[in-house]
Design a protein around this motif. Structure first.
Motif, mmCIF file in Angstrom:
data_model
loop_
_atom_site.group_PDB
_atom_site.id
_atom_site.type_symbol
_atom_site.label_atom_id
_atom_site.label_comp_id
_atom_site.label_asym_id
_atom_site.label_seq_id
_atom_site.Cartn_x
_atom_site.Cartn_y
_atom_site.Cartn_z
ATOM 1 N N LEU A 1 -32.780 22.559 -38.592
ATOM 2 C CA LEU A 1 -32.987 23.762 -39.378
ATOM 3 C C LEU A 1 -31.823 24.722 -39.159
ATOM 4 N N TYR B 1 -31.057 28.840 -39.326
ATOM 5 C CA TYR B 1 -31.614 30.175 -39.407
ATOM 6 C C TYR B 1 -30.460 31.166 -39.543
ATOM 7 N N LYS C 1 -29.463 35.291 -38.994
ATOM 8 C CA LYS C 1 -29.927 36.470 -38.260
ATOM 9 C C LYS C 1 -29.005 37.651 -38.535
ATOM 10 N N ALA D 1 -30.428 43.486 -35.411
ATOM 11 C CA ALA D 1 -31.698 44.208 -35.288
ATOM 12 C C ALA D 1 -32.840 43.546 -36.050
ATOM 13 N N GLU D 2 -32.666 42.292 -36.392
ATOM 14 C CA GLU D 2 -33.748 41.543 -37.022
ATOM 15 C C GLU D 2 -33.920 40.210 -36.316
ATOM 16 N N GLY D 3 -35.083 39.598 -36.504
ATOM 17 C CA GLY D 3 -35.273 38.254 -35.981
ATOM 18 C C GLY D 3 -34.629 37.224 -36.883
ATOM 19 N N PRO D 4 -34.413 36.020 -36.362
ATOM 20 C CA PRO D 4 -33.875 34.948 -37.201
ATOM 21 C C PRO D 4 -34.813 34.647 -38.365
ATOM 22 N N PHE E 1 -35.578 31.732 -41.468
ATOM 23 C CA PHE E 1 -35.325 30.352 -41.874
ATOM 24 C C PHE E 1 -34.494 30.309 -43.147
ATOM 25 N N PHE F 1 -27.741 30.206 -36.904
ATOM 26 C CA PHE F 1 -28.156 29.340 -35.806
ATOM 27 C C PHE F 1 -28.589 27.994 -36.356
ATOM 28 N N GLY G 1 -37.252 22.997 -31.322
ATOM 29 C CA GLY G 1 -37.172 24.422 -31.037
ATOM 30 C C GLY G 1 -35.949 24.833 -30.262
ATOM 31 N N PHE H 1 -32.192 25.933 -29.989
ATOM 32 C CA PHE H 1 -31.216 26.611 -30.824
ATOM 33 C C PHE H 1 -29.804 26.423 -30.280
ATOM 34 N N GLY H 2 -28.849 26.407 -31.209
ATOM 35 C CA GLY H 2 -27.455 26.469 -30.815
ATOM 36 C C GLY H 2 -27.077 27.908 -30.464
ATOM 37 N N TYR I 1 -39.191 33.668 -27.555
ATOM 38 C CA TYR I 1 -37.791 33.384 -27.300
ATOM 39 C C TYR I 1 -37.154 34.663 -26.776
ATOM 40 N N PHE J 1 -38.060 37.724 -28.808
ATOM 41 C CA PHE J 1 -38.561 37.413 -30.149
ATOM 42 C C PHE J 1 -39.842 36.598 -30.052
ATOM 43 N N GLY K 1 -40.523 37.489 -35.491
ATOM 44 C CA GLY K 1 -40.614 38.930 -35.592
ATOM 45 C C GLY K 1 -39.237 39.550 -35.449
#
Lengths: 107, 119
Positions: free
Chosen positions: A34, A36, A38, A41-44, A46, A89, A95, A97-98, B35, B91, B111
């Protein structure tokens, strides 16, 4: 042991050109990958995924290519837009992540 | 569009203090995750949670960390005695299916994160 690697911490491209973000993995048992995106100030969020049984998946301006023999995948964005500037990412289905690649698209 | 909400957005605490970070996952999701991302570093998996128990945890998730789903909506991460190196963005994420052993692309919805600063 880092199972998912993004070797380029940053990439800068001109608006309208192609952005290519790369990712390598070590575990051949991963069945999905996958991407993602980002923003600060935000989450990743999809973006796009690919099954290990495919070599390409396309969604609008975004295409992900998978080369299983090389354990390599790449995300192509064309044409790139300034709003695409973010950290990208690569993640495996487990689950993991790079490190992320910061893409900057210049107007 | 359904979203994962996290509170607080930023918490400053003294070293040694306990911190609880809260998350409200998407209502029909069954799997929950924490995370963290230390400034300038990668996004690191801490723990996954399903059916009121931990399903997987990383080496980072040591005895000072715990997770709980105290009611039908909240999912919390507790750090018992914070250390300077716990300063990070935390997160929360949720998904419909499990990361491991699933046959589908297990998309996580994240989030916006809780920034923890330990002084």
């Amino acid at each position: 042991d880092q199972q998912v690697k993004q070797n380029s911490p940053s990439l800068s491209v001109q608006e309208g050109r192609i952005s290519i973000l790369n990712c390598d993995y070590t575990n051949s048992m991963f069945d999905y990958f996958l991407w993602y995106k980002k923003y600060p100030a935000e989450g990743p969020t999809f973006l796009i995924s690919i099954s290990s049984i495919k070599d390409k998946n396309e969604d609008g301006r975004f295409t992900v290519f998978l080369n299983k023999s090389a354990k390599h995948l790449s995300l192509h964005i064309v044409p790139s837009q300034p709003g695409d500037s973010a950290v990208y990412f690569c993640a495996a289905s487990a689950g993991t992540f790079g490190d992320g690649t910061t893409l900057t698209v210049k107007p | 569009e359904p979203e994962v909400t996290q509170t607080p957005s930023h918490q400053v605490t003294q070293m040694g203090q306990e911190v609880i970070l809260r998350c409200v996952p998407i209502s029909n999701h069954l799997y929950f995750y924490w995370y963290r991302q230390i400034l300038g570093q990668k996004v690191e998996f801490l723990v996954s949670f399903y059916n009121n128990e931990i399903s997987e945890k990383s080496e980072i998730f040591d005895d000072q960390f715990s997770v709980e789903r105290p009611d039908g909506s909240n999912f919390t991460l507790k750090i018992r005695s914070t250390k300077l190196e716990d300063s990070a963005m935390y997160f929360c994420a949720s998904s419909e299916t499990d990361l491991a052993g699933s046959s589908g692309a297990n998309v996580l919805t994240f989030g916006a994160g809780s920034r923890l600063t330990v002084l």
